[in-house]
Motif scaffolding. Structure first.
Motif, PDB file in Angstrom:
ATOM      1  N   ARG A 102       3.952  -4.566  34.498  1.00 36.09           N
ATOM      2  CA  ARG A 102       3.611  -3.886  33.246  1.00 36.09           C
ATOM      3  C   ARG A 102       2.112  -3.894  32.947  1.00 36.09           C
ATOM      4  O   ARG A 102       1.695  -3.433  31.883  1.00 36.09           O
ATOM      5  N   ASN A 103       1.384  -4.464  33.855  1.00 41.13           N
ATOM      6  CA  ASN A 103      -0.065  -4.555  33.672  1.00 41.13           C
ATOM      7  C   ASN A 103      -0.426  -5.311  32.381  1.00 41.13           C
ATOM      8  O   ASN A 103      -1.310  -4.913  31.615  1.00 41.13           O
ATOM      9  N   PHE A 104       0.310  -6.402  32.136  1.00 42.33           N
ATOM     10  CA  PHE A 104       0.066  -7.250  30.965  1.00 42.33           C
ATOM     11  C   PHE A 104      -1.027  -8.265  31.277  1.00 42.33           C
ATOM     12  O   PHE A 104      -1.145  -8.739  32.422  1.00 42.33           O
ATOM     13  N   THR A 105      -1.789  -8.607  30.250  1.00 39.32           N
ATOM     14  CA  THR A 105      -2.642  -9.785  30.343  1.00 39.32           C
ATOM     15  C   THR A 105      -1.783 -11.009  30.044  1.00 39.32           C
ATOM     16  O   THR A 105      -0.629 -10.887  29.612  1.00 39.32           O
ATOM     17  N   GLU A 161      -0.825 -10.944  26.406  1.00 38.60           N
ATOM     18  CA  GLU A 161       0.208  -9.944  26.101  1.00 38.60           C
ATOM     19  C   GLU A 161       1.583 -10.428  26.558  1.00 38.60           C
ATOM     20  O   GLU A 161       2.593 -10.216  25.867  1.00 38.60           O
ATOM     21  N   MET A 196       3.981  -9.459  34.368  1.00 34.66           N
ATOM     22  CA  MET A 196       2.569  -9.145  34.106  1.00 34.66           C
ATOM     23  C   MET A 196       2.030  -8.130  35.125  1.00 34.66           C
ATOM     24  O   MET A 196       1.284  -7.215  34.773  1.00 34.66           O
ATOM     25  N   GLU A 197       2.447  -8.285  36.370  1.00 39.46           N
ATOM     26  CA  GLU A 197       1.983  -7.372  37.402  1.00 39.46           C
ATOM     27  C   GLU A 197       2.587  -5.981  37.237  1.00 39.46           C
ATOM     28  O   GLU A 197       1.894  -4.958  37.332  1.00 39.46           O
TER      29      GLU A 197
END
Length: 552
Positions: A491-494, A497, A488-489
């Motif tokens: 790939r900048n996923f929520t 996501e 998540m960090e």
């Protein structure tokens, strides 16, 4: 026709046929040596030796020549694996013995360069030519029997050839002269066979022949053999009575031509679809992994399965004592250790010896993205953990039944890896062989993450991601994964996501398991396709279309 594990009908031998296989009249169909119909009396199925025995199944190993029959003794409560081969008459037996002696003298070195198929064709031609030149008249069926034993003993593995060809046999074990061989069967586990080496010289000669296949010499002065055959079977043997008092012995672990895949882990109940999706994400992310477990727990099979998720553009170097890892990746360098000759020097190595440490050190100069070490047990482990700490993803296995015992082995002699260095490891799988109401099963007992190192207590901080519940035979997600946080960090996923990406991969694994797509090449094509265009793969999954390129 390849070996198959289906139930087959094999002609039952009448008493007269058992005494003289050529005595009974044959029909035209029966005389055809190429016929595989029930009724080809190249091989006739003998009656069970004991009326307390119950036949369970008959498997075609090398039809129409060799079959395997498994029966169960009601009183002794034990299984018996019988190799059923062509029954020779006295005349045929004498002819086979004579031909072996003659061919041994006349065969030239040019035969060694031929392929297995060409060797079989060549030997058949030599036998038929010899019979014709000596005006020895045999029926087509009798000729087939004679040719079978010549080919079996010159090209195959002699008395154990049928065991080698049976895909259900995992291990073959001979404990000495006059002792029945035992196998580990994929369905019936440890089973006694009807194959016995009664002659000590014959068994010694067989051990020497095994050594020659492995490219190694075995003798009175060097009585231990460790090697791998050209087909990939792992061999451990001892010669004569030098160190094994019951006579020569050998253990052969059959090489699986079709490697274990992630779908096989699901189909056998060893792991859940969610765990496979987790391993897929971990492999893509470059998470290092050690698989721990006892003997025959399936560590290497799981290692090979997870390695199929390595991205196709990555460079892989594998390092093993004996080749077991089998990958479809093109950018892959498979390495294996080599034994030396003569006395050992001050460094404990013989001249020409290449050990695991040498290979791991060499691998670091080859700029690999992934390093696969078959099993860690010595000083190469320290170098491997240094590679992890410098960014190389490393997969390996070791004998341990928990994280605690793994750490104890790693930080004590002969490995001597500092505990602080162990924090470079990302994941640990604990795999077990357990006995349940389903029989003996292999299960991934725990999947753990190494989260960090606590300097004050000198302890590794771990997080259990998945755990097997023996009571329900289910795998339980323990609520949190640091791998997901890391993805998540990066790939900048929520959170949603991340969950959606995980569920997409679970859906793919579910589809493959449902359709039993467990060929490793097809699976690798799927993984490659997903890395290139995940939307296209998911569209095919959702429409129930063929999602593996090139698959029927």
């Amino acid at each position: 026709m390849s070996a198959a594990s289906y139930r087959v009908k094999v002609p039952r031998a009448a008493p007269r046929a058992a005494e003289n296989p050529l005595a009974a009249p044959r029909t035209q169909a029966e005389e055809s040596p190429s016929s595989e119909l029930p009724g080809t009396f190249i091989t006739a199925m003998p009656a069970l030796a004991d009326r307390d025995m119950r036949e369970l199944e008959v498997t075609a190993v090398n039809p129409p020549y060799s079959y395997a029959r498994i029966s169960y003794h009601e009183q002794k409560k034990e299984y018996l694996y019988e190799v059923i081969e062509p029954q020779l008459s006295q005349h045929e037996r004498e002819l086979v013995t004579h031909l072996k002696g003659t061919l041994t003298r006349i065969l030239g070195s040019e035969v060694a360069d031929l392929s297995i198929t060409d060797k079989r064709t060549y030997l058949r031609g030599e036998v038929e030519g010899y019979l014709k030149s000596r005006q020895i008249s045999l029926s087509p069926i009798s000729t087939e029997r004679v040719v079978y034993y010549i080919v079996r003993d010159f090209v195959g593995y002699g008395p154990i050839d049928a065991l080698i060809l049976d895909i259900q046999v995992e291990d073959i074990s001979c404990d000495g002269v006059g002792v029945p061989l035992f196998i580990f069967h994929g369905k019936y586990e440890s089973v006694k066979t009807n194959v016995v080496f009664d002659d000590e010289d014959q068994l010694n000669s067989f051990i020497v022949a095994l050594g020659q296949r492995c490219g190694k010499a075995v003798s009175v002065s060097n009585p231990i053999l460790d090697g791998t055959t050209p087909e990939g079977h792992r061999v451990q043997a001892t010669y004569a009575r030098e160190i094994t008092t019951r006579g020569a012995s050998f253990t052969i672990r059959r090489f699986k031509e079709r490697p274990f895949t992630p779908v096989d882990l699901v189909l056998t109940g060893s792991a859940s679809e969610e765990m496979i999706a987790y391993f897929w994400l971990a492999a893509e992310q470059g998470e290092s992994l050690i698989i721990c477990g006892g003997p025959a727990a399936g560590k290497t099979s799981t290692l090979n399965a997870i390695a199929l998720f390595i991205p196709p553009t990555s460079k892989i170097v594998s390092i093993e004592d004996t080749r077991e890892v089998n990958l479809p990746h093109e950018n892959w360098i498979p390495g294996a250790t080599r034994s030396g000759t003569g006395d050992r020097g001050a460094d404990g190595k013989a001249a020409g010896e290449v050990d695991m440490f040498d290979l791991v050190r060499a691998a670091l100069r080859q700029r690999p993205n992934y390093i696969i070490v078959g099993e860690v047990r010595g000083r190469e482990t320290y170098t491997m953990f240094q590679a992890m700490a410098t960014g190389h993803t490393t997969y390996s296995t070791m004998h341990a039944d928990s994280v605690k015992s793994m750490v104890n082995r790693l930080e004590n002699p002969p490995i001597n890896t500092p505990r602080i260095l162990l924090s470079a490891l990302n994941n640990v799988i604990i795999q077990v062989q357990a006995r349940t109401d389903k029989g003996v099963v292999r299960r991934l007992k725990q999947v753990l993450e190494i989260v960090g190192f606590e300097p004050e207590t000198n302890e590794l901080i771990t997080n259990t991601v998945y755990e097997w519940d023996p009571g329900t035979d289910k795998f339980v997600f323990k609520g949190h994964s640091f791998l997901f946080d890391k993805i998540m960090e990066l790939r900048n996923f929520t959170h949603d996501e991340m969950e959606a990406e995980f569920q997409r991969r679970v859906a793919v694994v579910n589809y493959l398991a449902k359709n039993k797509v467990n060929d490793y090449r097809q699976l690798w094509k799927l993984v490659s396709a997903y890395y290139k265009d995940p939307k296209d793969v998911m569209a095919r999954v959702e429409s129930n279309a063929v999602i593996v390129p090139g698959a029927a």
